[in-house]
Scaffold this motif. Structure first.
Motif, PDB file in Angstrom:
ATOM      1  N   SER A 128       5.107  -6.302   8.272  1.00 53.25           N
ATOM      2  CA  SER A 128       6.048  -5.294   8.761  1.00 53.25           C
ATOM      3  C   SER A 128       5.657  -3.942   8.202  1.00 53.25           C
ATOM      4  O   SER A 128       4.875  -3.841   7.240  1.00 53.25           O
ATOM      5  CB  SER A 128       7.480  -5.634   8.326  1.00 53.25           C
ATOM      6  OG  SER A 128       7.601  -5.516   6.917  1.00 53.25           O
ATOM      7  N   VAL A 129       6.211  -2.881   8.796  1.00 51.47           N
ATOM      8  CA  VAL A 129       6.033  -1.553   8.225  1.00 51.47           C
ATOM      9  C   VAL A 129       6.996  -1.404   7.051  1.00 51.47           C
ATOM     10  O   VAL A 129       7.699  -2.341   6.693  1.00 51.47           O
ATOM     11  CB  VAL A 129       6.278  -0.455   9.296  1.00 51.47           C
ATOM     12  CG1 VAL A 129       5.224  -0.522  10.380  1.00 51.47           C
ATOM     13  CG2 VAL A 129       7.673  -0.573   9.888  1.00 51.47           C
ATOM     14  N   GLY A 130       7.015  -0.207   6.449  1.00 47.39           N
ATOM     15  CA  GLY A 130       7.827  -0.035   5.245  1.00 47.39           C
ATOM     16  C   GLY A 130       7.148  -0.648   4.031  1.00 47.39           C
ATOM     17  O   GLY A 130       7.809  -0.999   3.054  1.00 47.39           O
ATOM     18  N   GLN A 131       5.810  -0.750   4.089  1.00 51.99           N
ATOM     19  CA  GLN A 131       5.027  -1.283   2.983  1.00 51.99           C
ATOM     20  C   GLN A 131       3.820  -0.375   2.757  1.00 51.99           C
ATOM     21  O   GLN A 131       3.389   0.341   3.661  1.00 51.99           O
ATOM     22  CB  GLN A 131       4.587  -2.718   3.264  1.00 51.99           C
ATOM     23  CG  GLN A 131       5.769  -3.632   3.601  1.00 51.99           C
ATOM     24  CD  GLN A 131       5.400  -5.100   3.599  1.00 51.99           C
ATOM     25  OE1 GLN A 131       5.510  -5.776   2.582  1.00 51.99           O
ATOM     26  NE2 GLN A 131       4.986  -5.611   4.737  1.00 51.99           N
ATOM     27  N   SER A 132       3.280  -0.419   1.545  1.00 50.48           N
ATOM     28  CA  SER A 132       2.237   0.531   1.169  1.00 50.48           C
ATOM     29  C   SER A 132       1.108  -0.133   0.394  1.00 50.48           C
ATOM     30  O   SER A 132       1.327  -1.109  -0.334  1.00 50.48           O
ATOM     31  CB  SER A 132       2.819   1.662   0.307  1.00 50.48           C
ATOM     32  OG  SER A 132       3.738   2.439   1.030  1.00 50.48           O
ATOM     33  N   ALA A 133      -0.082   0.433   0.580  1.00 55.65           N
ATOM     34  CA  ALA A 133      -1.240   0.087  -0.245  1.00 55.65           C
ATOM     35  C   ALA A 133      -1.521   1.265  -1.159  1.00 55.65           C
ATOM     36  O   ALA A 133      -1.512   2.418  -0.717  1.00 55.65           O
ATOM     37  CB  ALA A 133      -2.451  -0.205   0.631  1.00 55.65           C
ATOM     38  N   ILE A 134      -1.756   0.998  -2.441  1.00 56.79           N
ATOM     39  CA  ILE A 134      -2.037   2.065  -3.404  1.00 56.79           C
ATOM     40  C   ILE A 134      -3.485   1.920  -3.863  1.00 56.79           C
ATOM     41  O   ILE A 134      -3.905   0.845  -4.310  1.00 56.79           O
ATOM     42  CB  ILE A 134      -1.076   2.021  -4.599  1.00 56.79           C
ATOM     43  CG1 ILE A 134       0.376   2.069  -4.105  1.00 56.79           C
ATOM     44  CG2 ILE A 134      -1.355   3.182  -5.545  1.00 56.79           C
ATOM     45  CD1 ILE A 134       1.415   1.998  -5.218  1.00 56.79           C
ATOM     46  N   VAL A 135      -4.240   2.998  -3.729  1.00 57.80           N
ATOM     47  CA  VAL A 135      -5.676   3.014  -4.032  1.00 57.80           C
ATOM     48  C   VAL A 135      -5.916   4.013  -5.155  1.00 57.80           C
ATOM     49  O   VAL A 135      -5.374   5.128  -5.128  1.00 57.80           O
ATOM     50  CB  VAL A 135      -6.498   3.410  -2.789  1.00 57.80           C
ATOM     51  CG1 VAL A 135      -7.996   3.375  -3.085  1.00 57.80           C
ATOM     52  CG2 VAL A 135      -6.165   2.496  -1.610  1.00 57.80           C
ATOM     53  N   ASN A 136      -6.739   3.625  -6.156  1.00 59.59           N
ATOM     54  CA  ASN A 136      -7.006   4.547  -7.263  1.00 59.59           C
ATOM     55  C   ASN A 136      -8.247   5.399  -6.983  1.00 59.59           C
ATOM     56  O   ASN A 136      -8.893   5.267  -5.935  1.00 59.59           O
ATOM     57  CB  ASN A 136      -7.113   3.796  -8.594  1.00 59.59           C
ATOM     58  CG  ASN A 136      -8.323   2.854  -8.651  1.00 59.59           C
ATOM     59  OD1 ASN A 136      -9.244   2.936  -7.835  1.00 59.59           O
ATOM     60  ND2 ASN A 136      -8.318   1.959  -9.629  1.00 59.59           N
ATOM     61  N   SER A 137      -8.596   6.259  -7.936  1.00 58.63           N
ATOM     62  CA  SER A 137      -9.717   7.180  -7.746  1.00 58.63           C
ATOM     63  C   SER A 137     -11.067   6.462  -7.723  1.00 58.63           C
ATOM     64  O   SER A 137     -12.065   7.034  -7.302  1.00 58.63           O
ATOM     65  CB  SER A 137      -9.713   8.245  -8.851  1.00 58.63           C
ATOM     66  OG  SER A 137      -9.785   7.632 -10.135  1.00 58.63           O
ATOM     67  N   LYS A 138     -11.076   5.208  -8.174  1.00 56.03           N
ATOM     68  CA  LYS A 138     -12.308   4.401  -8.098  1.00 56.03           C
ATOM     69  C   LYS A 138     -12.379   3.625  -6.791  1.00 56.03           C
ATOM     70  O   LYS A 138     -13.231   2.767  -6.612  1.00 56.03           O
ATOM     71  CB  LYS A 138     -12.374   3.439  -9.293  1.00 56.03           C
ATOM     72  CG  LYS A 138     -12.460   4.130 -10.644  1.00 56.03           C
ATOM     73  CD  LYS A 138     -12.488   3.103 -11.772  1.00 56.03           C
ATOM     74  CE  LYS A 138     -12.542   3.802 -13.134  1.00 56.03           C
ATOM     75  NZ  LYS A 138     -12.533   2.808 -14.250  1.00 56.03           N
ATOM     76  N   HIS A 139     -11.423   3.913  -5.907  1.00 55.90           N
ATOM     77  CA  HIS A 139     -11.363   3.335  -4.566  1.00 55.90           C
ATOM     78  C   HIS A 139     -10.997   1.854  -4.579  1.00 55.90           C
ATOM     79  O   HIS A 139     -11.325   1.117  -3.650  1.00 55.90           O
ATOM     80  CB  HIS A 139     -12.679   3.559  -3.809  1.00 55.90           C
ATOM     81  CG  HIS A 139     -13.232   4.933  -3.990  1.00 55.90           C
ATOM     82  ND1 HIS A 139     -14.505   5.166  -4.441  1.00 55.90           N
ATOM     83  CD2 HIS A 139     -12.643   6.142  -3.826  1.00 55.90           C
ATOM     84  CE1 HIS A 139     -14.697   6.465  -4.536  1.00 55.90           C
ATOM     85  NE2 HIS A 139     -13.587   7.092  -4.170  1.00 55.90           N
ATOM     86  N   GLN A 140     -10.316   1.445  -5.636  1.00 53.39           N
ATOM     87  CA  GLN A 140      -9.838   0.067  -5.720  1.00 53.39           C
ATOM     88  C   GLN A 140      -8.386  -0.002  -5.258  1.00 53.39           C
ATOM     89  O   GLN A 140      -7.574   0.873  -5.579  1.00 53.39           O
ATOM     90  CB  GLN A 140      -9.924  -0.448  -7.160  1.00 53.39           C
ATOM     91  CG  GLN A 140     -11.348  -0.548  -7.689  1.00 53.39           C
ATOM     92  CD  GLN A 140     -11.372  -0.879  -9.172  1.00 53.39           C
ATOM     93  OE1 GLN A 140     -10.526  -0.400  -9.932  1.00 53.39           O
ATOM     94  NE2 GLN A 140     -12.337  -1.685  -9.582  1.00 53.39           N
ATOM     95  N   VAL A 141      -8.057  -1.057  -4.524  1.00 55.69           N
ATOM     96  CA  VAL A 141      -6.672  -1.290  -4.125  1.00 55.69           C
ATOM     97  C   VAL A 141      -5.960  -1.894  -5.330  1.00 55.69           C
ATOM     98  O   VAL A 141      -6.224  -3.034  -5.714  1.00 55.69           O
ATOM     99  CB  VAL A 141      -6.591  -2.236  -2.913  1.00 55.69           C
ATOM    100  CG1 VAL A 141      -5.133  -2.481  -2.537  1.00 55.69           C
ATOM    101  CG2 VAL A 141      -7.360  -1.662  -1.726  1.00 55.69           C
ATOM    102  N   VAL A 142      -5.065  -1.122  -5.935  1.00 51.97           N
ATOM    103  CA  VAL A 142      -4.426  -1.573  -7.175  1.00 51.97           C
ATOM    104  C   VAL A 142      -3.068  -2.214  -6.934  1.00 51.97           C
ATOM    105  O   VAL A 142      -2.522  -2.863  -7.837  1.00 51.97           O
ATOM    106  CB  VAL A 142      -4.285  -0.407  -8.180  1.00 51.97           C
ATOM    107  CG1 VAL A 142      -5.657   0.020  -8.669  1.00 51.97           C
ATOM    108  CG2 VAL A 142      -3.551   0.771  -7.549  1.00 51.97           C
ATOM    109  N   ALA A 143      -2.511  -2.054  -5.719  1.00 46.13           N
ATOM    110  CA  ALA A 143      -1.212  -2.677  -5.444  1.00 46.13           C
ATOM    111  C   ALA A 143      -0.915  -2.658  -3.955  1.00 46.13           C
ATOM    112  O   ALA A 143      -1.310  -1.736  -3.237  1.00 46.13           O
ATOM    113  CB  ALA A 143      -0.089  -1.959  -6.199  1.00 46.13           C
ATOM    114  N   LEU A 144      -0.235  -3.702  -3.499  1.00 47.63           N
ATOM    115  CA  LEU A 144       0.351  -3.762  -2.160  1.00 47.63           C
ATOM    116  C   LEU A 144       1.843  -4.003  -2.365  1.00 47.63           C
ATOM    117  O   LEU A 144       2.231  -5.067  -2.852  1.00 47.63           O
ATOM    118  CB  LEU A 144      -0.266  -4.900  -1.335  1.00 47.63           C
ATOM    119  CG  LEU A 144      -1.717  -4.732  -0.894  1.00 47.63           C
ATOM    120  CD1 LEU A 144      -2.241  -6.024  -0.269  1.00 47.63           C
ATOM    121  CD2 LEU A 144      -1.829  -3.602   0.113  1.00 47.63           C
TER     122      LEU A 144
END
Length: 396
Positions: A128-144
């Motif tokens: 669903s929408v209302g969700q986010s991916a967080i990416v750090n400066s090293k281009h790693q996905v650190v959280a969904l």
């Protein structure tokens, strides 16, 4: 291991069939361009080439999603409070033109990207929408994560290099490829099935206007009852128990799959039969009472208003957060199935228009004011009043 774009595209293709997320927490975000972006310094963004932030939030949303609007406001405040470390990129399936309309109403420093093919949304396998991916400066996905859960405490933890729990909801691999999960075929005259959560199935219900069958997958008991008793406004619901007992999508044990096929001669009684079956099978019970309550009365704005009758003999009411698009429907259907879900009080049709029409509305941003405006644009009005209404009561 860093994925190149070709491999990423191959994985996306396979994921479309497997319905599994491709990009997960801990993965390197692919070397790819996000575009078009309607309000960034450049109409295309490659996170790999950005050096201005330590964290990037990819928020999946839509102008048609009413809970997403306050979430966007909250993200805008977070970005302003963390100007040197945080950039939000909001990705939706809205067209660039629709996003520009949104910005005209709500200017934002959040970068808005249009992804009408929902490419990235599917890449993360989100449900669903209302969700986010967080990416750090090293281009790693650190959280969904669920977007409403993002706050300053979470940002501080991620900036400090701490791990946080990913709680985003993603699609599951179906456990079966059987065409009809309930085993109903053309030889059957009638059947009823109630079972628990079905892995890999998205929450949904289906009933063709000319059918004698209804099917539901992974829904709460209150949704089944609301359909059975034709109650669409949340203001016509009363709980004499904890609401989570009737519906808790975070608890799969409270979700049901239900299928009902009635005899051909009973097709007109489908929903009354459904009521009886649910009352016999479900632990949560429901009943109808009547009480006076505030409502909107749908009326013609002027007596001469006479919309053109539809040529369609089969009613097809379709609606979303972008508006209503129905063919061969009555204004009663428009009020009951659409407006009752969208407005802050029940809607009663008193237009006196009893024919079938093609009704279409457009809502640029899913807010109460915009929905009301789309109704007035049709030549109708919504007047506040009080009426005796049916109320669906849940109890044990």
């Amino acid at each position: 291991m860093k994925k190149n774009l070709l491999l990423f595209l191959m994985l996306i293709t396979s994921a479309a069939f497997a319905q599994l997320p491709v990009i997960k927490t801990g993965d390197t975000f692919p070397d790819m361009v996000i575009r078009p972006v309607v309000n960034a310094p450049s109409p295309k963004i490659n996170i790999k080439n950005l050096n201005g932030a330590k964290l990037y939030i990819l928020n999946f949303w839509g102008t048609w999603c009413s809970p997403c609007i306050p979430e966007m406001d909250a993200l805008a405040k977070l970005q302003k409070a963390n100007m040197r470390t945080l950039q939000v990129i909001a990705i939706s399936d809205d067209s660039p033109a629709r996003l520009k309309k949104y910005l005209a109403t709500k200017p934002s420093a959040i970068w808005l990207a249009s992804d009408t093919g929902v490419f990235l949304y599917r890449a993360f396998g989100l449900s669903s929408v209302g969700q986010s991916a967080i990416v750090n400066s090293k281009h790693q996905v650190v959280a969904l994560v669920k977007t409403h859960a993002i706050n300053q405490q979470m940002i501080n933890a991620l900036l400090a290099g701490k791990k946080i729990r990913s709680d985003a909801e993603t699609k599951e691999l179906p456990v079966s490829n059987i065409k009809d999960a309930f085993g109903v075929d053309s030889t059957m005259t009638e059947s009823v099935t109630l079972r628990g959560y079905m892995k890999g199935e998205r929450s949904r219900g289906f009933h063709s206007p000319l059918s004698r069958r209804v099917s539901y997958y992974n829904v709460c008991s209150d949704i089944l009852y609301k359909d059975a008793f034709a109650i669409n406004s949340p203001k016509q619901i009363r709980y004499e128990l904890d609401e989570k007992e009737a519906c808790d999508f975070n608890n799969k044990a409270s979700l049901y799959c239900f299928d009902l096929l009635v005899k051909p001669e009973e097709a007109d009684s489908l929903y009354s039969i459904m009521q009886k079956k649910l009352l016999a099978l479900l632990p949560i019970k429901a009943k109808i009472i009547e009480q006076m309550m505030p409502v909107y009365v749908l009326k013609k704005s002027f007596a001469e208003f006479k919309p053109k009758l539809s040529q369609s003999k089969i009613p097809s009411p379709a609606f979303s957060g972008r508006g209503f698009d129905g063919t061969g429907v009555t204004f009663g259907m428009f009020a009951d199935k659409y407006l009752n879900n969208e407005l802050d009080r029940p809607v009663v049709d008193e237009t006196g228009l009893d024919g079938r029409y093609d009704i279409k509305t457009t809502v640029d941003i899913r807010t109460l004011d915009n929905i009301v405006k789309s109704v007035t644009d049709l030549g109708l009005s919504l007047e506040k009043a009080e009426r005796k209404m049916k109320v669906l009561v849940f109890y044990k």
